[in-house]
Design an enzyme around this catalytic site. Structure first.
Site, mmCIF file in Angstrom:
data_model
loop_
_atom_site.group_PDB
_atom_site.id
_atom_site.type_symbol
_atom_site.label_atom_id
_atom_site.label_comp_id
_atom_site.label_asym_id
_atom_site.label_seq_id
_atom_site.Cartn_x
_atom_site.Cartn_y
_atom_site.Cartn_z
ATOM 1 N N GLY A 6 0.787 -1.227 0.000
ATOM 2 C CA GLY A 6 0.000 0.000 0.000
ATOM 3 C C GLY A 6 0.818 1.277 0.000
ATOM 4 N N ILE A 40 -6.764 -9.666 -12.154
ATOM 5 C CA ILE A 40 -7.273 -9.391 -13.495
ATOM 6 C C ILE A 40 -8.790 -9.274 -13.370
ATOM 7 C CG2 ILE A 40 -7.572 -10.290 -15.822
ATOM 8 C CD1 ILE A 40 -4.871 -11.696 -15.498
ATOM 9 N N HIS A 57 0.702 1.653 -13.370
ATOM 10 C CA HIS A 57 1.467 0.524 -13.907
ATOM 11 C C HIS A 57 2.923 0.954 -14.069
ATOM 12 C CE1 HIS A 57 2.216 -3.197 -16.051
ATOM 13 N NE2 HIS A 57 2.862 -2.497 -16.957
ATOM 14 N N GLU A 117 -9.146 -4.172 -21.354
ATOM 15 C CA GLU A 117 -7.827 -4.604 -21.809
ATOM 16 C C GLU A 117 -6.815 -4.417 -20.689
ATOM 17 O OE1 GLU A 117 -4.354 -3.514 -25.091
ATOM 18 O OE2 GLU A 117 -6.262 -2.434 -25.121
ATOM 19 N N LEU A 118 -6.106 -5.462 -20.330
ATOM 20 C CA LEU A 118 -5.141 -5.420 -19.235
ATOM 21 C C LEU A 118 -4.073 -4.369 -19.507
ATOM 22 C CD1 LEU A 118 -4.086 -6.676 -16.576
ATOM 23 C CD2 LEU A 118 -2.742 -8.258 -17.996
ATOM 24 N N ASP A 119 -3.949 -3.398 -18.590
ATOM 25 C CA ASP A 119 -2.973 -2.307 -18.714
ATOM 26 C C ASP A 119 -3.115 -1.569 -20.039
ATOM 27 O OD1 ASP A 119 -1.896 -3.091 -16.236
ATOM 28 O OD2 ASP A 119 -0.500 -4.490 -17.190
ATOM 29 N N GLN A 169 9.307 3.837 -8.342
ATOM 30 C CA GLN A 169 8.292 3.930 -7.290
ATOM 31 C C GLN A 169 8.234 5.331 -6.685
ATOM 32 O OE1 GLN A 169 8.628 1.884 -3.339
ATOM 33 N NE2 GLN A 169 6.813 0.779 -4.045
ATOM 34 N N GLN A 176 8.514 8.032 -8.253
ATOM 35 C CA GLN A 176 7.673 8.829 -9.151
ATOM 36 C C GLN A 176 6.204 8.405 -9.075
ATOM 37 O OE1 GLN A 176 9.307 11.329 -10.168
ATOM 38 N NE2 GLN A 176 11.243 10.378 -9.542
ATOM 39 N N GLU A 177 5.963 7.133 -8.781
ATOM 40 C CA GLU A 177 4.585 6.676 -8.596
ATOM 41 C C GLU A 177 3.884 7.519 -7.534
ATOM 42 O OE1 GLU A 177 4.256 2.535 -7.646
ATOM 43 O OE2 GLU A 177 5.638 1.913 -9.228
#
Length: 225
Positions: free
Chosen positions: A21, A101, A118, A152-154, A180, A182-183
């Site tokens: 998290g 998914i 992502h 659609e995945l990602d 991470q 930058q995430e």
């Protein structure tokens, strides 16, 4: 404006997690600082006893565990997850390391009001192990993308990307740490845009401040942050 009126206009958000998290914490920090005009109504995990649940509890946010292992099918899990989310009447659903998914029925239900992050510069490196794949491919830059979720995945329209250089000394772990970082900047930024009414999905594309963005979304170089 009174405090009650200010709280009334905050966007209600439900966050879905599966692990530590850290992106949830970035959102919590944004709320605490007053920068994010949202209320995190609940945090839901498909795995019990993960760190993200502890982060939420410490922040006084309601938490629930909906263990996917207790359901006979992906469809059955998603139906119950939808029911659980909708009980909180969120304006936005945020996937923060939610490792599932999702079925087309689920993504359609929240189309245009569900975001994901992502760790790659989409459309490159959809799926897993993105950092090692970027190194193996000889990429000079790697990064992270926030996007709207579709079936659609990602593959949903990209909102914002942050780029970092791939250094000759990088291994997957070192590169992951820089990405991470930058995430934790761009995910709260995208959520803020949505909460302020600046961001929406229009005909399968990302619209920001009334303008359609290119395929790669709003671009940020790590040095710009």
């Amino acid at each position: 404006m009174s405090q009650a009126a200010s709280q009334a206009i905050k966007l209600r958000v439900v966050v879905l997690i599966s692990g530590s998290g850290s992106n949830l914490q970035a959102l919590i920090d944004g709320v605490d600082s007053g920068d994010l005009p949202i209320e995190i109504a609940a945090v839901i995990s498909n795995r019990p006893e993960v760190m993200g649940l502890t982060r939420a509890s410490k922040a006084g946010i309601p938490t629930l565990v909906l263990d996917h292992k207790n359901f006979a099918s992906r469809e059955a899990f998603d139906i119950e997850l939808m029911r659980t989310i909708d009980a909180y009447t969120p304006g936005l659903v945020v996937l923060a390391g939610f490792m599932r998914i999702l079925t087309p029925a689920f993504t359609e239900h929240y189309l245009g009001r569900m975001l994901n992050i992502h760790p790659s510069l989409l459309p490159k490196f959809q799926g897993l192990h993105t950092h090692q794949r970027a190194i193996d491919a000889g990429e000079t830059h790697h990064g992270v993308s926030v996007h709207f979720v579709t079936a659609e995945l990602d593959g949903g329209p990209v909102i914002v990307q942050a780029r970092v250089p791939v250094l000759p000394t990088d291994d997957a772990g070192l590169l992951a740490k820089r990405v991470q970082k930058q995430e934790h900047v761009i995910y709260p930024l995208a959520v803020k845009w949505f909460a302020e009414g600046k961001l929406k999905m229009t005909n399968g594309k990302t619209e920001l401040n009334g303008e359609l963005l290119a395929e790669n979304g709003y671009q940020i170089e790590a040095n710009d942050i």
